[in-house]
Design a protein around this motif. Structure first.
Motif, PDB file in Angstrom:
ATOM      1  N   ARG A 184     -12.447  10.393   3.008  1.00 44.20           N
ATOM      2  CA  ARG A 184     -13.225   9.176   3.238  1.00 44.20           C
ATOM      3  C   ARG A 184     -13.847   8.589   1.974  1.00 44.20           C
ATOM      4  N   LYS A 220     -10.403   3.493  -1.381  1.00 47.00           N
ATOM      5  CA  LYS A 220     -11.565   3.032  -0.617  1.00 47.00           C
ATOM      6  C   LYS A 220     -12.718   2.631  -1.536  1.00 47.00           C
ATOM      7  N   GLN A 228      -1.491   5.183   6.104  1.00 47.39           N
ATOM      8  CA  GLN A 228      -2.935   5.417   5.989  1.00 47.39           C
ATOM      9  C   GLN A 228      -3.490   4.866   4.684  1.00 47.39           C
ATOM     10  N   THR A 229      -2.794   5.089   3.592  1.00 45.27           N
ATOM     11  CA  THR A 229      -3.255   4.587   2.294  1.00 45.27           C
ATOM     12  C   THR A 229      -3.251   3.060   2.281  1.00 45.27           C
ATOM     13  N   ASN A 245      -6.225   1.892   4.145  1.00 40.41           N
ATOM     14  CA  ASN A 245      -7.428   2.084   3.323  1.00 40.41           C
ATOM     15  C   ASN A 245      -7.597   0.942   2.325  1.00 40.41           C
TER      16      ASN A 245
END
Length: 153
Positions: free
Chosen positions: A49, A54, A96-97, A100
């Motif tokens: 996280r 991010k 997922q990346t 993000n």
């Protein structure tokens, strides 16, 4: 229902905000005691996280005097943000990346919530119905095209 990882993430982000979004230095063991969890849970939250895509840089030193240092990276100009994110994409990118990176664009107010949702929907594996590694290559090309379009509006 929120889980322990959500609480740890929220605590770290609010503490970082109290520090002026500059730097947060914590001890893994103290944080684990605070949330009554194992140190590996802290490692999981930090590694999933608080990633570069991010907007965070994480430094870690293990051992008795060890610490975790979290630094929030903020672009001075939108063009700096776009350039930074384009460098992170690379020739392939997993779902997922990519998500993000889109969430980072939203958090930095470079896109609206609606635009972020549109971007995420286009990058989803259910839309890009080809086999790996081609799917990740196409996702990378599409994401780069979207960021370049934002960069040169």
């Amino acid at each position: 229902m929120r889980n322990i990882s959500d609480f740890i993430e929220q605590y770290l982000k609010s503490t970082l905000l109290k520090n002026g979004n500059e730097l947060l230095e914590i001890k893994r063991s103290e944080l684990a005691k605070r949330f009554e969890c194992v140190p590996s849970q802290i490692n999981y939250v930090i590694s999933t996280r608080f990633t570069l895509e991010k907007g965070y840089i994480v430094e870690s030193k293990r051992g008795g005097g060890g610490y975790i240092r979290i630094i929030k990276v903020e672009a001075h100009e939108k063009s700096d943000l776009y350039n930074h994110l384009l460098q992170l994409v690379g020739p392939v990118i997993d779902q997922q990346t990519a998500e993000n990176i889109v969430m980072r664009l939203y958090e930095e107010k470079a896109v609206t919530k609606r635009e972020a949702n549109l971007m995420v929907s286009v990058l989803d594996r259910s839309v890009l119905k080809v086999e790996l590694p081609y799917r990740d290559q196409i996702r990378s090309n599409v994401l780069k095209a979207m960021i370049n379009t934002l960069k040169y509006k």
